[in-house]
Motif scaffolding. Structure first.
Motif, PDB file in Angstrom:
ATOM      1  N   TYR A 334       0.835  -1.203   0.000  1.00  0.00           N
ATOM      2  CA  TYR A 334       0.000   0.000   0.000  1.00  0.00           C
ATOM      3  C   TYR A 334       0.873   1.259   0.000  1.00  0.00           C
ATOM      4  O   TYR A 334       0.594   2.225  -0.733  1.00  0.00           O
ATOM      5  CB  TYR A 334      -0.908   0.018   1.223  1.00  0.00           C
ATOM      6  CG  TYR A 334      -2.158  -0.814   1.081  1.00  0.00           C
ATOM      7  CD1 TYR A 334      -3.063  -0.582   0.051  1.00  0.00           C
ATOM      8  CD2 TYR A 334      -2.451  -1.824   1.995  1.00  0.00           C
ATOM      9  CE1 TYR A 334      -4.222  -1.338  -0.078  1.00  0.00           C
ATOM     10  CE2 TYR A 334      -3.606  -2.590   1.876  1.00  0.00           C
ATOM     11  CZ  TYR A 334      -4.482  -2.350   0.828  1.00  0.00           C
ATOM     12  OH  TYR A 334      -5.622  -3.108   0.698  1.00  0.00           O
ATOM     13  N   LEU A 363      -7.230  -6.551  -1.917  1.00  0.00           N
ATOM     14  CA  LEU A 363      -6.825  -5.155  -1.985  1.00  0.00           C
ATOM     15  C   LEU A 363      -8.033  -4.236  -1.989  1.00  0.00           C
ATOM     16  O   LEU A 363      -9.095  -4.573  -2.529  1.00  0.00           O
ATOM     17  CB  LEU A 363      -6.002  -4.894  -3.248  1.00  0.00           C
ATOM     18  CG  LEU A 363      -4.614  -5.521  -3.330  1.00  0.00           C
ATOM     19  CD1 LEU A 363      -3.887  -4.992  -4.557  1.00  0.00           C
ATOM     20  CD2 LEU A 363      -3.801  -5.243  -2.088  1.00  0.00           C
ATOM     21  N   ALA A 367      -6.441   1.098  -3.605  1.00  0.00           N
ATOM     22  CA  ALA A 367      -5.175   0.531  -4.063  1.00  0.00           C
ATOM     23  C   ALA A 367      -5.290   0.056  -5.504  1.00  0.00           C
ATOM     24  O   ALA A 367      -4.386   0.288  -6.326  1.00  0.00           O
ATOM     25  CB  ALA A 367      -4.760  -0.627  -3.158  1.00  0.00           C
TER      26      ALA A 367
END
Length: 499
Positions: A334, A363, A367
């Protein structure tokens, strides 16, 4: 054991450690002659004079000079050992004319170091017979790896030091310094940063994976530097890109060998994080015929942390492409995405491979929006499917990911693959013409080649996709002979063959 001194020594032993390093992996090739530790070889008068008289790059000239001097070694056994251990392939024609099997000749020139040594010893008498001499007693594998190779390198080093030493160099030391490679190839185009992991791979080739409480005999065993981050970095460097790897490593012998291997391949290791006092992560791989495999991964806590990554934020934003893998902690992934896309002026293309999918969560949409290309196998994406049908339909799965914010999805399989994009029609990827199944290692070659062509073409063209597929195909085709990512000329050759 000799005391390998520094340049200026009268006995040339300072060259021996250079040859001991260059014998590893694929052997002495021009593309491996990078970095400061190689400069004593490139500064030899014979090499400098060869550069001046032929106009060749210093690395190419050095290989030519070494080849010439290997052929001048007095003892035939010395010539055979130097040729095989350094992977030079000087005597291929002589071997073939004396009925040495073609496969053996290919291994002696293009196999890994262990395979080259094994082929040399297994064919000891036949190789000497090609020179019409009686073979001396065959050394043991242990003696070959130790005193025999060291003594051959000592004698070769003396020849190299004495060649051209009686005449003034045609070019000066200052001139040759300007020509020396400095960590990467001079023709490298495009800056790539890889954020991933490094490990030691233990690979067993086996017909069937053993059941619980049973054992099987392996047909082959290999131990080599590995990790998805390392593999992608080396694959990109072999295509002529300027590559830096951000990864954690430790200071045991495996970790130091991995760092040396990366440097020998032209990968910048200055951004790697040293985690002292631990053991290098390892991967045990059972590799079945045709590329099927199963693996067990041991990381041992040697992982990147966010603090280290923050030190290199400017490197991420100034690169052309960032390659990311899921083998780093999710919080580091991240943070990498945030740093790489934080600039308002420009941002790199981001290519992510979700190998070893995160077990705790998928995710976030924020992201996924930062990822330009997610290159995956369909089974790695099950958590993103909104319906049971999407788990079996790549088009539905891609739509689910687009809804979450992803830009493009590349799904690779045993019969090629498809690139799905948010606002474009799907683009098919031709199936590699190989018996070897598509796998994580061929995917690493695909990602590196995709990065190279995105830098050169500035957009995703049909030719860019085909060239990346050719990289995957050439790696698969050559894997059992030399399990190393392909160089640019090999990919070009395969591209012309299949497209």
């Amino acid at each position: 054991m000799s005391d390998h001194s520094q340049p200026g020594s009268s006995d040339a032993s300072y060259l021996v450690p250079i040859f001991e390093s260059l014998r590893k992996y694929e052997g002495l090739k021009p593309t491996r002659l990078v970095g400061n530790r190689i400069q004593p070889l490139l500064r030899l008068a014979a090499v400098q004079n060869h550069v001046a008289s032929t106009g060749e790059e210093p690395a190419t000239a050095a290989v030519h000079v070494v080849v010439e001097q290997v052929q001048k070694l007095v003892d035939v056994s010395d010539r055979l050992v130097a040729d095989a251990v350094l992977g030079l392939g000087i005597f291929a024609d002589a071997y073939l004319s004396h009925q040495v099997p073609k496969r053996t000749v290919r291994i002696l020139e293009a196999g890994g170091l262990g395979a080259r040594r094994a082929a040399l010893l297994a064919n000891w008498e036949d190789l000497h017979r090609a020179f019409d001499v009686e073979a001396p007693e065959q050394p043991s594998d242990r003696n070959l790896r130790g005193p025999v190779e060291e003594q051959v390198f000592e004698r070769l080093s003396r020849l190299l030091l004495n060649t051209g030493s009686g005449a003034d160099p045609v070019v000066t030391a200052d001139t040759i310094t300007m020509l020396l490679p400095q960590g990467v190839q001079s023709e490298a185009v495009g800056k790539v940063v890889v954020v991933g992991g490094v490990a030691v791979d233990h690979i067993w080739r086996i017909e069937t994976i053993p059941e619980v409480e049973t054992s099987k005999m392996a047909t082959h065993y290999a131990r080599s530097p590995g990790g998805k981050g390392l593999n992608q970095a080396v694959a990109a460097a072999r295509l002529g890109l300027d590559v830096s790897l951000i990864a954690a490593f430790t200071d045991d012998s495996d970790g130091l060998d991995i760092k040396a291997y990366l440097e020998a391949e032209g990968v910048d290791t200055s951004l790697m994080e040293l985690v002292p006092g631990m053991s290098t992560p390892a991967t045990g791989v059972f590799e079945r015929p045709f590329g099927e495999s199963a693996a067990a991964v041991w990381r041992n806590g040697v992982e990147l942390d966010v603090t280290h990554l923050d030190k290199h934020g400017s490197m991420l934003t100034s690169s052309d492409v960032v390659l990311l893998t899921f083998e780093i902690p999710q919080k580091v992934l991240y943070r990498t995405l945030n740093l790489a896309t934080g600039s308002t002026e420009r941002r790199p293309v981001i290519i992510v491979t979700p190998g070893q999918p995160y077990t705790d969560d998928r995710l976030s949409g924020s992201a996924l929006k930062k990822i330009d290309y997610l290159v995956a196998h369909i089974w790695e994406l099950e958590k993103f499917a909104h319906s049971s049908q999407a788990r079996y339909d790549p088009q539905l799965l891609s739509n689910d990911l687009f809804d979450l914010g992803l830009n493009s999805l590349c799904i690779l399989g045993n019969r090629g693959g498809t690139i799905y994009s948010r606002h474009e029609e799907p683009i098919s990827i031709a199936a590699p013409p190989s018996f070897l199944r598509e796998s994580s290692i061929t995917r690493d070659a695909f990602c590196a080649a995709l990065a190279a062509r995105l830098i050169e073409d500035r957009s995703l063209t049909d030719d860019a996709i085909r060239w990346a597929a050719a990289a995957m195909a050439s790696f698969a085709e050559d894997y059992y002979l030399a399990p190393s990512p392909p160089r640019r000329e090999r990919v070009d050759q395969k591209f012309r063959e299949i497209f």
